[in-house]
Design a protein around this motif. Sequence first.
Motif, PDB file in Angstrom:
ATOM      1  N   VAL A 168       9.036  -2.275  -4.684  1.00  0.00           N
ATOM      2  CA  VAL A 168       8.545  -3.023  -3.519  1.00  0.00           C
ATOM      3  C   VAL A 168       9.620  -3.878  -2.864  1.00  0.00           C
ATOM      4  N   PHE A 169      10.527  -4.441  -3.624  1.00  0.00           N
ATOM      5  CA  PHE A 169      11.508  -5.337  -3.028  1.00  0.00           C
ATOM      6  C   PHE A 169      12.592  -4.591  -2.228  1.00  0.00           C
ATOM      7  N   LYS A 170      12.643  -3.282  -2.356  1.00  0.00           N
ATOM      8  CA  LYS A 170      13.538  -2.499  -1.516  1.00  0.00           C
ATOM      9  C   LYS A 170      13.067  -2.509  -0.069  1.00  0.00           C
ATOM     10  N   HIS A 171      11.770  -2.831   0.146  1.00  0.00           N
ATOM     11  CA  HIS A 171      11.179  -2.797   1.485  1.00  0.00           C
ATOM     12  C   HIS A 171      11.064  -4.177   2.113  1.00  0.00           C
ATOM     13  N   VAL A 172      11.490  -5.204   1.402  1.00  0.00           N
ATOM     14  CA  VAL A 172      11.385  -6.570   1.898  1.00  0.00           C
ATOM     15  C   VAL A 172      12.754  -7.028   2.392  1.00  0.00           C
ATOM     16  N   LYS A 173      12.768  -7.599   3.567  1.00  0.00           N
ATOM     17  CA  LYS A 173      14.043  -8.082   4.130  1.00  0.00           C
ATOM     18  C   LYS A 173      14.323  -9.479   3.663  1.00  0.00           C
TER      19      LYS A 173
ATOM     20  N   PRO B  22       0.808  -1.227   0.000  1.00  0.00           N
ATOM     21  CA  PRO B  22       0.000   0.000   0.000  1.00  0.00           C
ATOM     22  C   PRO B  22       0.841   1.278   0.000  1.00  0.00           C
ATOM     23  N   GLN B  23       1.920   1.284   0.769  1.00  0.00           N
ATOM     24  CA  GLN B  23       2.773   2.477   0.815  1.00  0.00           C
ATOM     25  C   GLN B  23       3.493   2.691  -0.514  1.00  0.00           C
ATOM     26  N   VAL B  24       3.967   1.619  -1.118  1.00  0.00           N
ATOM     27  CA  VAL B  24       4.678   1.735  -2.392  1.00  0.00           C
ATOM     28  C   VAL B  24       3.711   2.191  -3.481  1.00  0.00           C
ATOM     29  N   GLU B  25       2.498   1.632  -3.491  1.00  0.00           N
ATOM     30  CA  GLU B  25       1.502   2.056  -4.484  1.00  0.00           C
ATOM     31  C   GLU B  25       1.192   3.533  -4.358  1.00  0.00           C
ATOM     32  N   LYS B  26       1.043   4.036  -3.129  1.00  0.00           N
ATOM     33  CA  LYS B  26       0.762   5.459  -2.917  1.00  0.00           C
ATOM     34  C   LYS B  26       1.864   6.330  -3.508  1.00  0.00           C
ATOM     35  N   LYS B  27       3.110   5.874  -3.384  1.00  0.00           N
ATOM     36  CA  LYS B  27       4.227   6.646  -3.929  1.00  0.00           C
ATOM     37  C   LYS B  27       4.265   6.588  -5.456  1.00  0.00           C
ATOM     38  N   CYS B  28       3.692   5.541  -6.047  1.00  0.00           N
ATOM     39  CA  CYS B  28       3.713   5.374  -7.500  1.00  0.00           C
ATOM     40  C   CYS B  28       2.574   6.117  -8.200  1.00  0.00           C
ATOM     41  N   ILE B  29       1.494   6.362  -7.503  1.00  0.00           N
ATOM     42  CA  ILE B  29       0.306   6.969  -8.117  1.00  0.00           C
ATOM     43  C   ILE B  29       0.600   8.317  -8.779  1.00  0.00           C
ATOM     44  N   PRO B  30       1.336   9.227  -8.134  1.00  0.00           N
ATOM     45  CA  PRO B  30       1.570  10.526  -8.783  1.00  0.00           C
ATOM     46  C   PRO B  30       2.260  10.430 -10.141  1.00  0.00           C
ATOM     47  N   GLN B  31       3.192   9.509 -10.307  1.00  0.00           N
ATOM     48  CA  GLN B  31       3.882   9.431 -11.589  1.00  0.00           C
ATOM     49  C   GLN B  31       3.031   8.782 -12.667  1.00  0.00           C
ATOM     50  N   CYS B  32       1.874   8.226 -12.288  1.00  0.00           N
ATOM     51  CA  CYS B  32       0.952   7.617 -13.258  1.00  0.00           C
ATOM     52  C   CYS B  32      -0.298   8.479 -13.451  1.00  0.00           C
TER      53      CYS B  32
END
Length: 87
Positions: A82-87, A31-41
């Motif tokens: 998204v994978f930048k946020h996964v450990k 959800p956080q990553v999608e929110k950051k992607c919305i403006p560029q789309c």
Amino acid sequence: SDPALRRGGTSTDDEHGRSIMEEVPLVDPMPQVEKKCIPQCSVFWIAYQDCAERIVNKPDGHCTGQYLDYTKCVDHCVAHNVFKHVK
């Protein structure tokens, strides 16, 4: 690999050297990553909204292409981040 770690916990040893499980809450980063992607789309979202306004009174109209362009843009952005946020 410890199955406890795959479930979102951490494994530590007690005073006797036995492994004990500590629960760590899992957080879905999507959800956080999608929110950051919305403006560029936004260009694709605006095209979808424009189409939706044009076809409001047309029973056979649809905006599937515009919506798919928007979701493809968001998915592409999410895939790169998204994978930048996964450990």
